[in-house]
Design a protein around this motif. Structure first.
Motif, mmCIF file in Angstrom:
data_model
loop_
_atom_site.group_PDB
_atom_site.id
_atom_site.type_symbol
_atom_site.label_atom_id
_atom_site.label_comp_id
_atom_site.label_asym_id
_atom_site.label_seq_id
_atom_site.Cartn_x
_atom_site.Cartn_y
_atom_site.Cartn_z
ATOM 1 N N ARG A 67 33.240 35.809 37.282
ATOM 2 C CA ARG A 67 32.386 35.601 38.539
ATOM 3 C C ARG A 67 32.725 36.465 39.476
ATOM 4 N N TRP A 72 33.068 32.999 44.739
ATOM 5 C CA TRP A 72 34.220 33.113 44.053
ATOM 6 C C TRP A 72 35.111 34.495 44.183
ATOM 7 N N THR A 73 34.413 35.528 44.567
ATOM 8 C CA THR A 73 35.177 36.683 45.074
ATOM 9 C C THR A 73 34.103 37.000 46.515
#
Length: 454
Positions: A67, A72-73
């Protein structure tokens, strides 16, 4: 199966005998010899949920993909770490999903090569419309000279599609059952007879216990285990063609099929409405998403009888970006719910999994609260009650807007919660699902309920 001491949303305590349909319901029913019995202990019982717009194979693949989008990032560094530490799929590719430009800009093959230059990498944009592929991946696809590795709509172009990876649906089916989902509409465009046969096989084997419904290509017919709905049609602003869409709508209607048109912009909605007015509308016609709907279209949509299948979960998931990037004057048009219902537009809710969070209870909460991650309320006038939000996930495959009931003769697809109706509606939480039943057979039993049974 006998379900005892369940509480309907109106507060009545009932026992139910369930097979393919609910065959009996009374204040008390005696158990028959050999009958499976579940004690709901006063918990609420509701129709099994139907998610009216998902992408099954993509969702199964996403469960094993890296992801690489918010939350998530969130920056180039965390994006690079996610790709470098990702595990390759069975075909050797690194597959990443959920990317958005806010993480590292408009990436291309060279940006990916700087992170991973040995293994083939494919990164899907969170819209689902774009894949970005690195140089090893482009070489594997026979496109080593592609200028930037940005492949638009390749999943719907048989001549340029990325190599598919067959992911079993077992894990996805179990997750859906844990959420109380008993039916799904697969909105993946262009599904063929082979795709439908594979879906039927997954359902019959128990791999996918939910009842599958498909927005398959024109000419594809139902098979045992899979029903067929309108024909999914993808629109892009750059190639909008009113004449072509009108012709396609007319062909589908002549073939006794509705159309389900992807509409996320004002232009796409305008062309779709004009095409339906020209071709003649069908009560099976659907508008998928309806991300932006101007006031001028509310009465028009109601008059057409079209069903809008929308995803209020995006208010919660992407609301901060909307507040930042969408002009304030357009905020009232975003992911409308209450105003559509109030003006008589047929409506159903869905999650658009995996491009949105697949938990339908989270989507219900978003429809009720319309609260962003940062705590802002996005268009409070579009909020609806919890009971109404739940009902919008209880439609049937063929009539998404018409909520099923818990009553004799209704399908034996049910969801029993650990909490009484008041608490269940106040919380709208998937962790309250105690039992999921499809056609009279339990597909999910929570650990707590299992321990109580022992």
């Amino acid at each position: 199966m006998l379900i005892q001491r369940a509480t309907l949303l109106d507060g009545r305590r009932v026992d139910l005998r369930v097979g393919a349909r609910i065959v009996a319901m009374a204040e008390r029913l005696p158990a028959e010899r050999g009958e499976e019995v579940f004690d709901a202990a006063g918990g609420a019982i509701v129709p099994g949920l139907h998610d009216h717009h998902v992408h099954l194979r993509s969702s199964a693949a996403a469960q094993t993909s890296a992801r690489v989008g918010p939350p998530w990032t969130t920056d180039p560094e965390t994006f690079a770490v996610a790709l470098r530490t990702a595990t390759a799929d069975v075909d050797g590719w690194i597959r990443a999903v959920g990317y958005h430009e806010s993480v590292a800009g408009d990436i291309d093959r060279r940006a990916l090569d700087a992170i991973e230059s040995r293994r083939p990498v494919r990164v899907q944009h969170r819209s689902g419309a774009l894949w970005i592929v690195n140089s090893p991946g482009l070489a594997a696809l026979g496109m080593p000279d592609h200028p930037d590795g940005r492949l638009f709509r390749v999943d719907t172009d048989p001549g340029h599609a990325l190599p598919p990876v067959e992911h079993r649906l077992t894990r996805l089916g179990a997750t859906l059952s844990r959420w109380g989902v008993t039916g799904v509409t697969d909105a993946t465009p262009g599904q063929s007879r082979a795709d439908i046969d594979a879906l039927a096989a997954a359902h019959h084997s128990g791999e996918l216990p939910q009842r599958p419904h498909s927005l398959a290509a024109l000419g594809v017919t139902a098979v045992p285990g899979v029903t067929i709905g309108p024909v999914k049609i993808i629109l892009d602003d750059e190639t909008l063609d009113l004449g072509d869409l009108t012709d396609r709508a007319a062909r589908c209607h002549r073939a006794d099929r509705g159309i389900a048109v992807h509409c996320v912009t004002e232009s796409q909605l305008a062309v779709t409405v004009a095409a339906l007015q020209a071709a003649g509308h069908d009560l099976r016609d659907r508008i998928e998403h309806g991300a932006l709907i101007h006031d001028d279209y509310l009465d028009v949509l109601a008059a057409l009888g079209v069903t809008v299948v929308t995803q209020p979960n995006f208010v919660a998931e992407r609301g901060e970006a909307y507040l930042r990037d969408i002009p304030v004057r357009d905020h009232p048009m975003l992911w409308r719910v209450a105003s559509l219902l109030d003006r008589g537009v047929r409506l159903a809710l869905s999650t658009d999994m995996p491009f949105g969070d697949g938990d339908p209870w989270a989507a219900m909460r978003a429809a009720v609260h319309r609260r962003t991650v940062g705590g802002e309320i996005l268009v409070p006038s579009e909020r609806i009650s919890a009971e109404r939000a739940l009902a919008l996930f209880c439609g049937s495959a063929q009539r998404p807007d018409l909520a099923r009931r818990v009553d004799v003769g209704q399908p034996g697809d049910l969801c029993v919660l650990t909490a009484a109706p008041g608490q269940a509606l106040a919380e709208l939480a998937s962790d309250m699902v105690a039992l999921t039943v499809v056609g009279g057979h339990a597909t999910y039993l929570s650990d707590a309920a299992s321990n109580d049974a022992r």
